[in-house]
Design an enzyme around this catalytic site. Structure first.
Site, mmCIF file in Angstrom:
data_model
loop_
_atom_site.group_PDB
_atom_site.id
_atom_site.type_symbol
_atom_site.label_atom_id
_atom_site.label_comp_id
_atom_site.label_asym_id
_atom_site.label_seq_id
_atom_site.Cartn_x
_atom_site.Cartn_y
_atom_site.Cartn_z
ATOM 1 N N LYS A 99 0.830 -1.221 0.000
ATOM 2 C CA LYS A 99 0.000 0.000 0.000
ATOM 3 C C LYS A 99 0.858 1.263 0.000
ATOM 4 O O LYS A 99 0.563 2.217 -0.704
ATOM 5 C CB LYS A 99 -0.946 0.002 1.209
ATOM 6 C CG LYS A 99 -2.079 -0.985 1.118
ATOM 7 C CD LYS A 99 -3.107 -0.763 2.202
ATOM 8 C CE LYS A 99 -2.522 -0.729 3.577
ATOM 9 N NZ LYS A 99 -1.805 -1.978 3.939
ATOM 10 N N THR B 24 3.876 1.528 -1.155
ATOM 11 C CA THR B 24 4.512 1.613 -2.470
ATOM 12 C C THR B 24 3.534 2.155 -3.506
ATOM 13 O O THR B 24 3.899 2.993 -4.342
ATOM 14 C CB THR B 24 5.004 0.216 -2.896
ATOM 15 O OG1 THR B 24 5.753 -0.353 -1.823
ATOM 16 C CG2 THR B 24 5.879 0.297 -4.118
ATOM 17 N N ARG C 67 2.170 7.429 7.370
ATOM 18 C CA ARG C 67 2.453 7.298 8.795
ATOM 19 C C ARG C 67 3.964 7.167 9.019
ATOM 20 O O ARG C 67 4.697 6.710 8.155
ATOM 21 C CB ARG C 67 1.755 6.054 9.361
ATOM 22 C CG ARG C 67 0.258 6.207 9.499
ATOM 23 C CD ARG C 67 -0.386 4.901 9.908
ATOM 24 N NE ARG C 67 -0.257 3.894 8.849
ATOM 25 C CZ ARG C 67 -0.441 2.594 9.043
ATOM 26 N NH1 ARG C 67 -0.728 2.138 10.243
ATOM 27 N NH2 ARG C 67 -0.325 1.749 8.038
ATOM 28 N N LYS D 115 9.066 -6.656 9.882
ATOM 29 C CA LYS D 115 8.583 -6.073 8.633
ATOM 30 C C LYS D 115 9.652 -5.291 7.880
ATOM 31 O O LYS D 115 9.590 -5.117 6.679
ATOM 32 C CB LYS D 115 7.383 -5.152 8.934
ATOM 33 C CG LYS D 115 6.642 -4.649 7.701
ATOM 34 C CD LYS D 115 5.378 -3.907 8.140
ATOM 35 C CE LYS D 115 4.574 -3.419 6.954
ATOM 36 N NZ LYS D 115 5.192 -2.309 6.254
ATOM 37 N N ALA E 35 -2.926 -0.069 12.695
ATOM 38 C CA ALA E 35 -4.326 -0.215 12.287
ATOM 39 C C ALA E 35 -5.005 -1.401 12.957
ATOM 40 O O ALA E 35 -6.223 -1.418 13.105
ATOM 41 C CB ALA E 35 -4.417 -0.367 10.775
ATOM 42 N N PHE F 21 -3.308 -1.825 6.755
ATOM 43 C CA PHE F 21 -3.850 -3.174 6.563
ATOM 44 C C PHE F 21 -5.050 -3.188 5.606
ATOM 45 O O PHE F 21 -5.126 -2.362 4.703
ATOM 46 C CB PHE F 21 -4.179 -3.814 7.904
ATOM 47 C CG PHE F 21 -2.962 -4.013 8.773
ATOM 48 C CD1 PHE F 21 -1.832 -4.642 8.273
ATOM 49 C CD2 PHE F 21 -2.924 -3.558 10.077
ATOM 50 C CE1 PHE F 21 -0.696 -4.829 9.060
ATOM 51 C CE2 PHE F 21 -1.794 -3.738 10.870
ATOM 52 C CZ PHE F 21 -0.681 -4.369 10.369
ATOM 53 N N PHE G 190 3.811 -8.282 -9.469
ATOM 54 C CA PHE G 190 5.121 -8.863 -9.182
ATOM 55 C C PHE G 190 5.644 -9.532 -10.453
ATOM 56 O O PHE G 190 4.870 -9.916 -11.335
ATOM 57 C CB PHE G 190 5.028 -9.896 -8.063
ATOM 58 C CG PHE G 190 4.653 -9.325 -6.708
ATOM 59 C CD1 PHE G 190 4.475 -7.961 -6.524
ATOM 60 C CD2 PHE G 190 4.459 -10.159 -5.622
ATOM 61 C CE1 PHE G 190 4.132 -7.437 -5.286
ATOM 62 C CE2 PHE G 190 4.119 -9.657 -4.378
ATOM 63 C CZ PHE G 190 3.955 -8.290 -4.215
ATOM 64 N N TRP H 299 6.838 -0.287 -8.726
ATOM 65 C CA TRP H 299 7.973 -0.837 -7.991
ATOM 66 C C TRP H 299 9.204 -0.947 -8.893
ATOM 67 O O TRP H 299 10.315 -0.624 -8.483
ATOM 68 C CB TRP H 299 7.600 -2.208 -7.421
ATOM 69 C CG TRP H 299 8.689 -2.821 -6.594
ATOM 70 C CD1 TRP H 299 9.011 -2.535 -5.294
ATOM 71 C CD2 TRP H 299 9.627 -3.824 -7.027
ATOM 72 N NE1 TRP H 299 10.076 -3.299 -4.882
ATOM 73 C CE2 TRP H 299 10.486 -4.094 -5.927
ATOM 74 C CE3 TRP H 299 9.824 -4.505 -8.227
ATOM 75 C CZ2 TRP H 299 11.519 -5.030 -5.998
ATOM 76 C CZ3 TRP H 299 10.856 -5.440 -8.296
ATOM 77 C CH2 TRP H 299 11.688 -5.697 -7.185
#
Length: 828
Positions: free
Chosen positions: A279, A281, A303, A314, A533, A564, A652, A681
């Site tokens: 999200k 990205t 955030r 993460k 979240a 999320f 991807f 990406w």
């Protein structure tokens, strides 16, 4: 001392121009250049002189004295002009202006050798200091024009020529006034929103795509003050932290209060795998596409990452690939210290609670009163926060000597019931062993021992307050409303009762300002607040969004992200954040990946650090089709709020064209306004141009935004509404503790607040292993807590923890520092 005063006035936003009337001895280069160029109405700073010399007519101000002299002189073409006793900035200004009018200039002092010859061969003499008696008037040839611009003019001292002396003085005053008007016009113009003059940074994507940190370091970010100027921020509206970060002052909201807002876009997602679906990205890629490629003003609002996930499971949260915030390590580590400020404020309040209980348990009313209201230098008085407490108690007295024994007892005793304390200490680290602790075991605590716990800092109510506040005054009010416990009569005890509100506000006074950074393509980003979240409400700050909406202008876009899946972050964005801000969203961008859809379709489990199974790296259309049920459900959740949905399929390299086409087809059939594959990406903003175009079209749709529930509903009914309409539950089950808390909060007058569910992000249900779209389940509510300052009730679903733990192999194994270059290694 003059320099200090000038610097103070430079920073005063109410002062738009500075004119210096100082003794001649004080007119040094240091003094003149202390004045900000934009406030220099005398035009004597080096910056103004440089602009004058370069002939930048619209940018410089002429010195009032030089301007007056030029007004008095008419035809100068070919005339010889001698400047006597004029040095420094005034001399430089006059030389430039005279030569521009065709004059032949020279300068000297009254004691210069050969002065008599020089005076005899010129047509104009401009004197900057009184003529000494040793220089007779007879040295001047007949018909010579004499202009006196002595700095002693205002003293009335006689010089060469009274007439020109008075004329220069009067004209100089008038020109200074003109300069002030011009400066004010400039300031008014600067207050108005203009189209950004943004210099975007070029990308040269490589294949294969390097690591995030390599990509970040390969780009040279703009200096943050340059970025700030490009997007219309004024010099006194930013506070610079190093080269690439700056706090933005809230005064900007007042300056731009009449400017229309831009379009408001929310990025949410489907139920993710533990790896995340991109999200952040997508958010960055979208604003890079809008700003750098479609030339539309746009802002990303993100955030601030917690150090818990950064060093835990993460990694960083700056986006990824060629769609990220730079510098990456600055973004992920400390930033401008906001989370540290929250931690300090939170723990100060926690310390105040236990200290107050201890002192009340060990002192009489009289001793407490003498310590709470001491005699200082022979005077005894209440502080302002103590007077406020007296008023809440119905005691309308201001003299400490006039309280009765009963009033003193009510004033000094909060009578906190330790078993009802809900305020916990926090630390910004994943530390499972702090989930339950015992405090007060030292002998000095006199037997006051109780069980407590630590939460992660981003779960602190103060973090939620930072994210939901709309002003410094509002934040202070919210901090005061924080309920930390109940007293022994069952009434709430607040931070205001403890007398700590002002101190909390002081600790948070800088944290309230959003932090300005930039993307890889040099487009602006606000980083501010970071509530989780799944535990808290999962959105960046209202203030960042509001400031960004003003800066982008009516045709611009602000893209903000909710944590999320749409069932958690988006639901809270609409029902909590939008209620607090009054802002209306234009579009929801719903992020999906083929990987996550395959998982929801029955694919094998996905876990951080473990290699993906072949089902995720090879084409499998059936798994994708089966998993699209989760995507369909998340689209339906967004439609509950009446907002158009654009699906962004984060592609991807292992995704096949057939899988991508299938997802986009099903998304459109399920009610999405559009569905677009995205390659940001690997390609940066260029790879998200189609997404940007789809978002722009969707934003032009008529908005029919609505909330999911009325605040007038009872707490349990609001919880049930979310459980059934959003999660798909059959019903809810309240534990006795949860029901007791609901009854208490309702009795205390908190029943009309919105709901912030603390629930796993890995499933629409409360069971992380239940993928796809679970139905028919009963949602268990184990506890219900209240964040009164933030303004919501938050139920805990199942065994939800507010303190994450570290895995067997945390991310910190890969993080290191090069002691020679000071480069951070291992962030990803």
């Amino acid at each position: 001392c003059w320099t200090i005063e000038i610097l103070r006035l430079n920073e005063d936003p109410n002062v738009q121009g500075l004119a210096l009337d100082l003794p001649e001895s004080l007119y040094s280069s240091k003094i003149l250049n202390a004045v900000k160029p934009e406030k220099d109405v005398d035009g004597l700073s080096d910056v103004n002189l440089g602009r004058l010399v370069r002939g930048e007519d619209s940018d410089y101000l002429v010195s009032p004295t030089a301007g007056a002299v030029m007004e008095l002189l008419e035809d100068l073409d070919g005339k010889r002009v001698l400047l006597v006793g004029i040095n420094g900035a005034l001399g430089s200004s006059l030389q430039c202006l005279l030569q521009r009018r065709g004059a032949i200039t020279a300068s000297c002092h009254w004691k210069s050798p050969g002065l008599q010859s020089k005076l005899h061969h010129v047509d104009v003499v401009i004197a900057g200091s009184p003529k000494p008696e040793s220089v007779p008037v007879s040295w001047l040839k007949p018909g010579t024009t004499i202009i006196n611009c002595s700095s002693d003019l205002l003293s009335g001292r006689q010089s060469l020529n009274n007439t020109t002396e008075n004329a220069v003085c009067s004209l100089a005053v008038a020109i200074r006034m003109q300069n002030m008007v011009k400066n004010t016009e400039r300031w008014i113009h600067s207050q108005q929103l203009r189209k950004w003059d943004l210099h975007c940074l070029k990308l040269q994507p490589l294949s294969p795509v390097p690591s995030d940190i390599e990509i970040s370091r390969a780009q040279s970010p703009k200096a943050v003050d340059v970025l700030a100027k490009e997007i219309g921020l004024l010099t006194d509206e930013i506070e610079i932290y190093g080269q690439t970060k700056a706090k933005v002052r809230l005064s900007l909201l007042e300056r731009l209060k009449d400017q229309p807002d831009g379009k408001y876009v929310l990025v949410a997602g489907i139920t993710p795998t533990p790896l995340g679906e991109g999200k952040s990205t997508v958010t960055i890629g979208l604003v890079q596409a809008l700003t750098a490629h479609l030339k539309i003003n746009s802002f990303a609002c993100l955030r601030q990452p917690s150090q818990g996930p950064t060093f835990g499971v993460k990694g960083g949260a700056a986006g990824g690939g060629y769609a990220q915030v730079i510098p990456m390590e600055e973004f992920n580590l400390h930033l401008t210290g906001d989370i540290h400020a929250i931690t300090a404020a939170n723990n100060l309040l926690a310390a105040a609670i236990d200290a107050r209980i201890l002192h009340e348990n060990t002192q009489s009313d009289k001793a407490l009163y003498n310590r709470l209201v001491p005699v200082v230098k022979g005077v005894r008085g209440f502080s302002s926060i103590q007077l406020a407490r007296l008023r809440r108690l119905g005691i309308n007295k201001t003299d400490p000597e006039t309280l009765t024994e009963e009033e003193i007892s009510r004033f000094v005793r909060l009578d906190i019931d330790p078993s009802t304390i809900t305020w916990q200490r926090v630390v910004d680290t994943n530390d499972r062993f702090l989930r339950k602790i015992t405090i007060g075991q030292a002998n000095t605590e006199k037997g006051f021992v109780r069980q407590a716990q630590f939460d992660i800092a981003v779960a602190s109510e103060i973090m939620a307050i930072l994210a939901l506040t709309t002003s410094l005054e509002d934040m202070k009010e919210r901090l005061g409303k924080i309920v930390v416990a109940n007293d022994k009569k069952g009434e709430p005890v607040t931070a205001e009762d403890l007398g700590v509100t002002g101190a909390l506000a002081v600790l948070m006074k800088d944290a309230i300002k959003p932090t300005l950074m930039q993307t890889l393509e040099g487009t602006p980003v606000f980083v501010h607040a970071g509530p989780f979240a799944n535990i808290a409400h999962g959105n960046s700050s209202i203030l960042a969004d509001k400031i960004a909406l003003k800066l982008v202008g009516e045709k611009g876009f602000v893209v903000t992200e909710a944590g999320f899946g749409a069932d958690i972050g988006m639901e809270k964005f609409f029902n909590i954040k939008c209620r607090a801000s009054g802002l209306v969203p234009s579009v929801v961008v719903l992020v999906a990946t083929v990987r996550a859809l395959k998982m929801h379709g029955g694919g094998p489990s996905v876990s951080a650090g473990a290699p993906l199974k072949k089902e995720y790296t090879e084409e499998n259309l059936q798994l994708v089709a089966d998993g699209c049920c989760n995507l369909q459900k998340q689209i339906q959740i967004a439609q509950l709020f009446g907002v158009p949905v654009v699906v962004a399929l984060n592609v991807f390299k292992t995704d096949s064209p057939a899988e991508v086409d299938l997802v986009c087809k099903i998304a459109k059939q399920s009610g999405a306004f559009d569905a677009v594959p995205c390659n940001h990406w690997s390609d940066g903003g260029r790879g998200a141009v189609k997404l940007a175009q789809a978002v722009e079209k969707a934003a032009n749709q008529k908005s029919s935004f609505k909330y999911l529930y009325s605040l007038e509903l009872p707490i349990a009914e609001k919880i049930k509404t979310i459980a059934q309409k959003v999660y798909g539950a059959q019903d809810i089950e309240l534990s006795p503790a949860a029901q007791s808390q609901i009854d208490r909060y309702t009795r205390q007058g908190f029943g009309k607040l919105p709901i912030c569910m603390a629930k796993t992000h890995l499933s629409l249900s409360h069971q992380p292993e239940k993928k796809g779209v679970p139905t028919g389940f009963i949602l268990p509510i184990s506890d219900v807590r209240a964040s009164i300052g933030a303004g919501f009730i938050y139920p805990l679903v199942g065994t939800m923890s507010t303190m994450p733990g570290l895995p067997t192999r945390p991310c910190f194994y890969d993080i290191d520092l090069d002691p020679v270059t000071e480069e951070v290694k291992g962030l990803f």
